[in-house]
Scaffold this motif. Structure first.
Motif, PDB file in Angstrom:
ATOM      1  N   VAL A  81      15.296 -19.153  12.301  1.00 51.17           N
ATOM      2  CA  VAL A  81      14.724 -18.122  13.155  1.00 51.17           C
ATOM      3  C   VAL A  81      15.688 -16.939  13.129  1.00 51.17           C
ATOM      4  N   HIS A  82      15.158 -15.753  12.863  1.00 50.13           N
ATOM      5  CA  HIS A  82      15.993 -14.563  12.731  1.00 50.13           C
ATOM      6  C   HIS A  82      15.665 -13.549  13.829  1.00 50.13           C
ATOM      7  N   TYR A  83      16.699 -12.890  14.337  1.00 53.06           N
ATOM      8  CA  TYR A  83      16.527 -11.811  15.310  1.00 53.06           C
ATOM      9  C   TYR A  83      17.275 -10.579  14.796  1.00 53.06           C
ATOM     10  N   LEU A  84      16.746  -9.401  15.142  1.00 55.50           N
ATOM     11  CA  LEU A  84      17.345  -8.157  14.665  1.00 55.50           C
ATOM     12  C   LEU A  84      17.320  -7.102  15.763  1.00 55.50           C
ATOM     13  N   GLU A  85      18.451  -6.430  15.971  1.00 54.87           N
ATOM     14  CA  GLU A  85      18.547  -5.261  16.825  1.00 54.87           C
ATOM     15  C   GLU A  85      18.777  -4.081  15.884  1.00 54.87           C
ATOM     16  N   THR A  86      17.753  -3.241  15.730  1.00 53.67           N
ATOM     17  CA  THR A  86      17.770  -2.226  14.669  1.00 53.67           C
ATOM     18  C   THR A  86      18.720  -1.067  14.959  1.00 53.67           C
ATOM     19  N   GLU A  87      18.821  -0.629  16.216  1.00 49.71           N
ATOM     20  CA  GLU A  87      19.631   0.540  16.520  1.00 49.71           C
ATOM     21  C   GLU A  87      21.103   0.312  16.199  1.00 49.71           C
ATOM     22  N   TRP A  88      21.608  -0.891  16.519  1.00 51.96           N
ATOM     23  CA  TRP A  88      23.015  -1.196  16.302  1.00 51.96           C
ATOM     24  C   TRP A  88      23.221  -2.147  15.121  1.00 51.96           C
TER      25      TRP A  88
END
Length: 561
Positions: free
Chosen positions: A399-406
């Motif tokens: 399972v992958h999570y991403l915070e695009t701004e940082w």
């Protein structure tokens, strides 16, 4: 346009991950005659707590672990089967030694437990499993104690006093020695097959299933079929599954856990033996769990004054960095917050954590308790769940999570078999933990969190030790490639599950072994056993969010220094 590009990138990433794990597992699709061509790298250190580089033989390592388990879990040999000699939580007592003393913060408090049987007679042998803590309800302060079995019916408990005010001692008998005897008998009689595992094979538009085990002797060869060997000695894994007639091992596509043997009908527990436990209700009938009964004392509260120097222990702590020595206890709760005794921790706002974690990748590897960390962090940082273009499950990942701004990326992935998930899971992406760690490049922007233990609780301890050895070797290789990689070890936590599933007696031994195997290495230990041993909530295999918050906050103190 941006949306389409994002989709293409996501699919490409997911497809790459799928192909990688498919190739990584291809070597497992063999019959029993297959022998891995690559052996584990030799270990460069022993398991002794001074962290020296001297090598040790397997016999020496085993002797060290045996002494460790003997010291803190007592001797469980020759426990009588007579019901009248069973330990009684009602009659057993504890007393504070030197109750009239003047106690100050930093002092050691000693407690003696005297076990008594059902006739109020003093016990003359050990084997009872106790847990103990000190606490102050008003300030939500608490700390775990260390229990030592003297083998003669008495037990010593030591606490370090860490805050001022009225401090109460709590001692709980998790299991009587009679219950432990039953657990040992079941473990010896059913070492591998108390949990049922299955493999599903796909041939065209047809599917067939076979049973799986850590030991091929538990599996009958199906008529016209055989046994598939999915073992991986390099990763310390043994895994075998029935091969139904007309299918090949490489057509194995799905894995799942399919329940447990029942205590009364399958494991052969007598009505008398079942009385040593507490009944619990579950979907498929009644089950058994630890009694966890409070032990009484005539005087269980003391008054603690401030220390004589007036110094604040927290101010003397170093900055958090891997490899620091871990005292006992490693910390305590004050005002509901975990206070480390290892290093000076930091507490940041979500925005500050985002700035700290910018351009970092965090891998959460193991079981569902570390998945809780990944999910908590994703919610805290408002991260987006990245879908993958192939079948998987939240239980096993990836399972992958991403915070695009940082540009913060996290991943959760299970440790592989034995994996207790009732959902059919894509077996082609079930890689073994040592190989997952080997695939991680590492570096100053990489954090690798590893947990191991809960899914091994009803299998022989030797199975767990073999797996930990391979994982430790992989971590040493990772640290050798990229010494700036932060590696976090998370032991199992306390649970509220049944003795046939996640019982705390084998889990406590797993906890001790895991701590010992990683002592002296430049890794971070987040002692989640201690953090849940003295929590103000009921034990649960999946701790509440406020406990998870403290665990994650402590872990991030080593990243956001």
């Amino acid at each position: 346009m941006k949306t389409k590009l994002k989709f293409v990138v996501t699919v490409a990433m997911g497809t790459s991950v799928f192909l990688f794990f498919a190739l990584a597992n291809k070597q497992s699709w063999q019959l029993r005659s297959y022998q891995p061509s690559r052996a584990p790298a030799p270990l460069s250190r022993n398991i002794f707590p001074n962290g020296s580089g001297d090598k040790t033989t397997p016999d020496e390592e085993g002797a060290r672990l045996s002494r460790l388990l003997q010291e803190f879990t007592g001797s469980y040999l020759d426990i009588p089967a007579d019901n009248e000699t069973a330990t009684s939580a009602d009659f057993t007592e504890f007393q504070i030694l030197h109750p009239g003393s003047v106690y100050r913060v930093g002092d050691i408090l000693s407690v003696l437990i005297r076990a008594k049987d059902m006739r109020n007679r003093e016990k003359t042998y050990g084997g009872d499993f106790f847990r103990a803590k000190i606490y102050t309800e008003r300030t939500k302060s608490s700390a775990p104690g260390r229990v030592r079995d003297f083998g003669n019916g008495t037990y010593g408990v030591t606490f370090r006093l860490l805050w001022e005010g009225d401090v109460t001692v709590s001692v709980r008998m998790v299991h009587s020695s009679s219950a432990v005897r039953v657990i040992k008998r079941v473990a010896e009689g059913f070492p591998f097959n108390r949990s049922w595992y299955q493999r599903r094979y796909i041939t065209g538009n047809k599917s067939s299933t076979g049973w799986c085990s850590l030991n091929p002797n538990d599996l009958q060869i199906p008529e016209g079929g055989g046994i598939c060997d999915f073992s991986d000695s390099y990763a310390g894994v043994e895994w075998y599954c029935q091969r139904p007639e007309g299918v090949a091992c490489k057509q194995s596509v799905f894995h799942r856990h399919n329940g447990y043997l029942k205590e009364h009908t399958d494991l052969g527990l007598t009505e008398e033996e079942m009385r040593y436990f507490k009944f619990m209700h579950r979907r498929n009938g009644r089950g058994l769990e630890a009694i966890k009964a409070e032990i009484q004392s005539k005087n269980s509260t003391i008054q603690v004054a401030g220390n004589s120097s007036g110094a604040d222990e927290e101010e003397q702590l170093p900055s958090c960095r891997p490899g620091l020595p871990v005292p006992v206890p490693s910390g305590y709760y004050r005002n509901g917050r975990w206070v480390s005794r290892v290093c000076a921790t930091t507490r940041l706002s979500p925005l500050e954590y985002k700035k700290c974690l910018q351009n970092k990748i965090l891998d959460f590897l193991g079981d569902s308790t570390v998945r809780q960390w990944a999910e908590f962090l994703a919610k805290l940082l408002n991260m987006e769940n990245i879908p993958v273009p192939y079948f998987t499950s939240a239980t096993a990942g990836p399972v992958h999570y991403l915070e695009t701004e940082w540009n913060i990326t996290t991943r959760y992935q299970s440790h592989g078999t034995p994996l207790k998930t009732y959902t059919w899971t894509n077996a082609t992406v079930l890689s073994n933990l040592a190989r997952i760690i080997d695939s991680i490049p590492g570096g100053p922007d990489r954090v690798v969190v590893v947990t191991l233990g809960l899914h091994f609780s009803n299998h022989p301890l030797s199975v767990f030790i073999r797996r930990v050895r391979a994982v430790r070797a992989a971590i040493l290789r990772l640290r050798s490639r990229e010494p700036e990689t932060i590696v976090v070890i998370k032991p199992p936590n306390t649970t509220g599950a049944s003795f046939n599933h996640l019982d705390e007696w084998p889990l406590f031994q797993i906890y001790l072994v895991l701590k010992e195997m990683f002592s002296g290495l430049p890794v971070v230990l987040v002692d989640t056993w201690e953090m849940t041993d003295c929590q103000f909530h009921e034990d649960n295999v999946h701790p509440t969010n406020d406990v998870i918050s403290e665990e994650v906050s402590y872990m991030l103190s080593y990243v956001c220094v």
